[in-house]
Design a protein around this motif. Structure first.
Motif, PDB file in Angstrom:
ATOM      1  N   PRO A  61       0.945  -1.410  -0.432  1.00 37.66           N
ATOM      2  CA  PRO A  61      -0.229   0.033   0.185  1.00 37.66           C
ATOM      3  C   PRO A  61       0.900   1.183  -0.408  1.00 37.66           C
ATOM      4  CG  PRO A  61      -1.540  -1.823   1.888  1.00 37.66           C
ATOM      5  CD  PRO A  61       0.559  -2.372   1.071  1.00 37.66           C
ATOM      6  N   ALA A  62       0.258   2.020  -0.737  1.00 33.85           N
ATOM      7  CA  ALA A  62       0.567   3.460  -0.756  1.00 33.85           C
ATOM      8  C   ALA A  62       1.363   4.224   0.043  1.00 33.85           C
ATOM      9  CB  ALA A  62       0.098   4.498  -1.331  1.00 33.85           C
ATOM     10  N   ARG A  63       2.817   4.935   0.660  1.00 36.63           N
ATOM     11  CA  ARG A  63       2.816   5.531   1.905  1.00 36.63           C
ATOM     12  C   ARG A  63       3.075   7.129   1.699  1.00 36.63           C
ATOM     13  NH1 ARG A  63       5.180   2.652   7.326  1.00 36.63           N
ATOM     14  NH2 ARG A  63       3.904   1.139   7.719  1.00 36.63           N
ATOM     15  N   PRO A  64       2.729   8.177   2.678  1.00 36.59           N
ATOM     16  CA  PRO A  64       3.986   9.654   1.827  1.00 36.59           C
ATOM     17  C   PRO A  64       4.472   8.803   1.928  1.00 36.59           C
ATOM     18  CG  PRO A  64       2.350   9.548   4.327  1.00 36.59           C
ATOM     19  CD  PRO A  64       1.869   7.613   3.554  1.00 36.59           C
ATOM     20  N   LYS A  65       5.494  10.479   1.604  1.00 34.12           N
ATOM     21  CA  LYS A  65       6.784  10.409   1.178  1.00 34.12           C
ATOM     22  C   LYS A  65       7.070  11.711   1.904  1.00 34.12           C
ATOM     23  CE  LYS A  65       6.853  11.108  -3.707  1.00 34.12           C
ATOM     24  NZ  LYS A  65       5.663  11.291  -3.117  1.00 34.12           N
ATOM     25  N   PRO A  66       8.235  12.027   2.272  1.00 38.15           N
ATOM     26  CA  PRO A  66       8.237  13.030   2.792  1.00 38.15           C
ATOM     27  C   PRO A  66       8.565  14.532   2.167  1.00 38.15           C
ATOM     28  CG  PRO A  66      10.539  11.808   3.011  1.00 38.15           C
ATOM     29  CD  PRO A  66       9.084  11.055   1.992  1.00 38.15           C
ATOM     30  N   GLY A  67       7.591  15.367   2.561  1.00 35.33           N
ATOM     31  CA  GLY A  67       7.172  16.294   1.920  1.00 35.33           C
ATOM     32  C   GLY A  67       5.761  16.264   1.562  1.00 35.33           C
ATOM     33  N   ASP A  68       5.995  15.030   1.432  1.00 34.53           N
ATOM     34  CA  ASP A  68       3.781  14.975   1.106  1.00 34.53           C
ATOM     35  C   ASP A  68       3.151  15.890   1.869  1.00 34.53           C
ATOM     36  OD1 ASP A  68       4.616  13.752  -0.874  1.00 34.53           O
ATOM     37  OD2 ASP A  68       4.040  12.277  -0.151  1.00 34.53           O
ATOM     38  N   SER A  78       9.152  11.991   7.751  1.00 27.79           N
ATOM     39  CA  SER A  78       9.643  10.342   7.257  1.00 27.79           C
ATOM     40  C   SER A  78       8.108   9.416   8.038  1.00 27.79           C
ATOM     41  CB  SER A  78      10.556  10.679   8.389  1.00 27.79           C
ATOM     42  OG  SER A  78      10.829   9.182   8.051  1.00 27.79           O
ATOM     43  N   ALA A  79       8.428   8.635   6.874  1.00 30.53           N
ATOM     44  CA  ALA A  79       6.355   7.700   7.212  1.00 30.53           C
ATOM     45  C   ALA A  79       7.215   6.541   7.340  1.00 30.53           C
ATOM     46  CB  ALA A  79       5.696   8.345   6.796  1.00 30.53           C
ATOM     47  N   GLU A  80       8.617   6.368   7.890  1.00 27.03           N
ATOM     48  CA  GLU A  80       9.098   4.662   8.233  1.00 27.03           C
ATOM     49  C   GLU A  80       8.865   4.024   8.129  1.00 27.03           C
ATOM     50  OE1 GLU A  80      11.266   3.516   5.358  1.00 27.03           O
ATOM     51  OE2 GLU A  80      11.079   5.520   4.406  1.00 27.03           O
ATOM     52  N   GLY A  81       8.547   3.018   9.174  1.00 27.56           N
ATOM     53  CA  GLY A  81       8.138   2.058   9.351  1.00 27.56           C
ATOM     54  C   GLY A  81       6.360   2.306  10.859  1.00 27.56           C
ATOM     55  N   ARG A 140       7.115  10.768  11.822  1.00 30.45           N
ATOM     56  CA  ARG A 140       7.583  12.262  12.178  1.00 30.45           C
ATOM     57  C   ARG A 140       6.806  13.483  11.330  1.00 30.45           C
ATOM     58  NH1 ARG A 140      13.088  15.725  13.528  1.00 30.45           N
ATOM     59  NH2 ARG A 140      12.763  16.822  14.984  1.00 30.45           N
ATOM     60  N   THR A 141       6.275  14.141  11.615  1.00 27.05           N
ATOM     61  CA  THR A 141       5.307  14.890  11.095  1.00 27.05           C
ATOM     62  C   THR A 141       5.888  16.918  11.628  1.00 27.05           C
ATOM     63  OG1 THR A 141       3.777  15.529  12.955  1.00 27.05           O
ATOM     64  CG2 THR A 141       3.357  13.147  10.336  1.00 27.05           C
ATOM     65  N   ALA A 142       5.718  17.367  11.280  1.00 33.49           N
ATOM     66  CA  ALA A 142       5.586  18.976  11.144  1.00 33.49           C
ATOM     67  C   ALA A 142       4.146  19.540  11.266  1.00 33.49           C
ATOM     68  CB  ALA A 142       6.129  19.887  10.088  1.00 33.49           C
ATOM     69  N   ARG A 202       4.936  10.662  15.670  1.00 30.62           N
ATOM     70  CA  ARG A 202       3.530   9.425  15.854  1.00 30.62           C
ATOM     71  C   ARG A 202       3.810   8.603  15.509  1.00 30.62           C
ATOM     72  NH1 ARG A 202      -0.288  13.499  14.977  1.00 30.62           N
ATOM     73  NH2 ARG A 202       0.474  15.440  14.849  1.00 30.62           N
ATOM     74  N   GLN A 203       3.281   7.541  16.686  1.00 27.15           N
ATOM     75  CA  GLN A 203       3.327   5.766  15.829  1.00 27.15           C
ATOM     76  C   GLN A 203       1.443   5.741  15.097  1.00 27.15           C
ATOM     77  OE1 GLN A 203       5.056   4.690  18.147  1.00 27.15           O
ATOM     78  NE2 GLN A 203       4.488   1.947  16.972  1.00 27.15           N
ATOM     79  N   PHE A 204       2.429   5.412  13.927  1.00 26.30           N
ATOM     80  CA  PHE A 204       1.420   4.903  12.487  1.00 26.30           C
ATOM     81  C   PHE A 204       0.824   3.282  13.062  1.00 26.30           C
ATOM     82  CE2 PHE A 204       0.899   3.061   8.506  1.00 26.30           C
ATOM     83  CZ  PHE A 204      -0.198   2.881   8.068  1.00 26.30           C
ATOM     84  N   ASN A 205      -0.206   2.612  12.455  1.00 27.72           N
ATOM     85  CA  ASN A 205      -0.806   1.515  12.721  1.00 27.72           C
ATOM     86  C   ASN A 205      -1.354   1.159  11.589  1.00 27.72           C
ATOM     87  OD1 ASN A 205      -2.240  -0.505  13.278  1.00 27.72           O
ATOM     88  ND2 ASN A 205      -2.577  -0.236  15.160  1.00 27.72           N
TER      89      ASN A 205
END
Length: 201
Positions: free
Chosen positions: A89-96, A139-142, A146-148, A165-168
């Motif tokens: 599944p797609a995940r956002p990239k840095p900057g999105d 960052s959206a790894e694992g 991390r977001t701004a 942020r913890q992502f499930n």
């Protein structure tokens, strides 16, 4: 982004995000950060027509993504298609630019206003969930993202911060945001793919 994050209400850096916000005004400043960054990246005529750089509301950011073909909806159908095609599944990239909504899984899939048409006369079809927060992915790894984000703090003092942020992946929920009633606003609705948005840079 580093020119305005971190910053606090009242400073010259924070005024670039939202110069009009004041305590108890009734809204937060989260939409101001993506709008500021969009303006700094520069916009083509197509991008400028969306008014993404004016901070015109949370749904306005979603509408800008839809209008330019850069919106990625984070729905079960989209994730299922990716897996069936042998991918992830797609995940956002840095900057999105990402959006969170208030809906539980069933409400998100059936009635989230993040998939609503722009036409106001069709809005009644999408009462299940509403856009509650926007920010920028760092960052959206694992499972630890991390977001701004602007709109941090409270109705007395607003902040722009980097947030862990913890992502499930099972529920598509993210920790770290709650509304004024303390209810979580955690559903990852989708994001604007900045590589597909008509920015100049």
């Amino acid at each position: 982004m580093p020119t305005v994050v971190p910053s606090i209400y009242g400073t010259s850096a924070f005024k670039k995000i939202d110069a009009n916000w004041a305590p108890n005004i009734g809204h937060t400043t989260c939409g101001g950060l993506p709008a500021y960054v969009a303006g700094m990246l520069g916009l083509t005529a197509e991008g400028a027509a969306t008014r993404i750089n004016t901070g015109g509301g949370l749904a306005g950011m979603r509408n800008a993504g839809i209008a330019t073909g850069s919106w990625v909806h984070n729905g079960a159908m989209e994730r299922r298609r990716a897996v069936m095609a042998g991918g992830q599944p797609a995940r956002p990239k840095p900057g999105d630019f990402y959006l969170l909504c208030s809906g539980a899984v069933d409400r998100h899939e059936a009635g989230c206003n993040c998939i609503a048409p722009v036409k106001l006369e069709d809005a009644h079809k999408y009462r299940g969930a509403t856009i509650e927060h926007v920010g920028i992915v760092v960052s959206a790894e694992g499972n630890l993202w991390r977001t701004a984000d602007a709109g941090q703090g409270n109705q007395q003092v607003q902040l722009a911060l980097y947030v862990w942020r913890q992502f499930n992946p099972a529920t598509q929920q993210i920790t770290g945001e709650s509304d004024k009633f303390g209810k979580p606003m955690r559903r990852l609705c989708g994001w604007i793919d900045v590589d597909r948005f008509p920015f100049l840079t």
